[in-house]
Design a protein around this motif. Structure first.
Motif, short mmCIF file in Angstrom:
data_model
loop_
_atom_site.label_atom_id
_atom_site.label_comp_id
_atom_site.label_asym_id
_atom_site.label_seq_id
_atom_site.Cartn_x
_atom_site.Cartn_y
_atom_site.Cartn_z
N TYR A 84 0.85 -1.18 0.00
CA TYR A 84 0.00 0.00 0.00
C TYR A 84 0.89 1.24 0.00
O TYR A 84 1.74 1.41 0.88
CB TYR A 84 -0.94 0.01 1.21
N THR A 85 0.67 2.09 -0.98
CA THR A 85 1.50 3.28 -1.17
C THR A 85 1.50 4.16 0.07
O THR A 85 2.53 4.75 0.41
CB THR A 85 0.99 4.06 -2.40
N ILE A 86 0.39 4.27 0.78
CA ILE A 86 0.31 5.14 1.94
C ILE A 86 1.34 4.74 2.99
O ILE A 86 1.96 5.61 3.62
CB ILE A 86 -1.12 5.19 2.55
N VAL A 89 4.76 5.98 1.62
CA VAL A 89 4.84 7.44 1.61
C VAL A 89 4.99 7.98 3.03
O VAL A 89 5.76 8.92 3.27
CB VAL A 89 3.64 8.05 0.87
N ARG A 90 4.30 7.41 3.98
CA ARG A 90 4.45 7.87 5.37
C ARG A 90 5.90 7.68 5.85
O ARG A 90 6.44 8.53 6.57
CB ARG A 90 3.47 7.14 6.28
N TYR A 103 5.28 11.58 -6.28
CA TYR A 103 5.06 10.17 -6.55
C TYR A 103 4.75 9.98 -8.03
O TYR A 103 3.76 10.51 -8.54
CB TYR A 103 3.91 9.62 -5.69
N TRP A 116 -7.26 4.23 -3.89
CA TRP A 116 -6.08 3.80 -3.17
C TRP A 116 -6.34 3.90 -1.67
O TRP A 116 -7.10 4.76 -1.21
CB TRP A 116 -4.87 4.65 -3.55
N GLU A 118 -6.46 4.90 1.99
CA GLU A 118 -6.31 6.18 2.68
C GLU A 118 -5.94 7.30 1.68
O GLU A 118 -5.03 8.08 1.89
CB GLU A 118 -5.29 6.08 3.80
N ALA A 119 -6.71 7.35 0.60
CA ALA A 119 -6.43 8.26 -0.51
C ALA A 119 -6.36 9.72 -0.08
O ALA A 119 -5.48 10.46 -0.56
CB ALA A 119 -7.50 8.08 -1.60
N ASP A 121 -5.45 11.01 2.83
CA ASP A 121 -4.18 11.24 3.52
C ASP A 121 -3.03 11.24 2.52
O ASP A 121 -2.12 12.08 2.59
CB ASP A 121 -3.93 10.17 4.59
N LEU A 122 -3.07 10.31 1.61
CA LEU A 122 -2.03 10.21 0.58
C LEU A 122 -1.97 11.49 -0.25
O LEU A 122 -0.89 12.02 -0.52
CB LEU A 122 -2.32 9.00 -0.31
#
Length: 191
Positions: A84-86, A89-90, A103, A116, A118-119, A121-122
């Protein structure tokens, strides 16, 4: 303020199109570095079998050998399971606190961004940079996402085309670097 590029994907296999995208992003966005982040498994392609993570990391190391402005980050492969990207990224937001994160994402993913994990937040943590593909129409970006398009070096090649060429015995010369082609052949990947 540091400007950091994050380039996620399966990189199955990495090809010259990926490298040209990274170079264009580095130049156009005036980035200090681009991190290649191979996914363990895409949440949008759960049934797709990837080459082993260790092999994809090896191909990336071969492709980027001697490069100092590009770095390989195996955190998603190390975590295993669905990537997961989130989460990634975090980790970068903590590592580069106060920096700007960009990104890189294929044009085909623009419409999927709201789906995605948590879009929202992302969307607040990164600016998305759309990688155009020749002949592919651009999608309308979601309203709450910061998005820009990459201008340079669009190349109509994909990892799936390369896997198919290997599977059917056709050449991948000029689509991947020589060291990557040799490793694919020697390790009998994608057959």
């Amino acid at each position: 303020m540091q400007r950091i590029g994050l380039f996620g994907g399966s990189f199955d296999p990495v090809h010259l199109g990926h490298l040209l995208v990274a170079q264009a992003a580095l130049e156009e966005l005036e980035l200090e570095k681009v991190f290649f982040i191979p996914a363990a498994q895409s949440p949008f392609k759960p049934d797709r079998t990837l080459a082993p993570g260790a092999e994809r990391l090896k191909l990336l190391r071969l492709a980027l050998s001697g490069q100092t402005l590009y770095e390989i980050d195996g955190q998603e492969i190390d975590r295993g399971g669905v990537s997961y990207t989130i989460d990634t990224v975090r980790a970068y937001a903590r590592r580069f606190a106060g920096g700007e994160l960009f990104y890189l994402v294929g044009a085909d993913q623009v419409g999927q961004l709201p789906k995605w994990r948590e879009a929202n937040d992302l969307a607040g943590l990164v600016e998305f940079v759309i990688i155009p593909r020749p002949g592919q129409a651009g999608a309308h970006p979601p309203a709450n996402f910061r998005i820009r398009s990459l201008m340079g070096f669009p190349l109509g090649v994909s990892s799936s085309q390369i896997r198919e060429r290997v599977r059917t015995g056709r050449s991948i010369e000029f689509l991947v670097g020589p060291a990557v082609a040799e490793a694919i052949c020697n390790n009998r990947l994608y057959l």
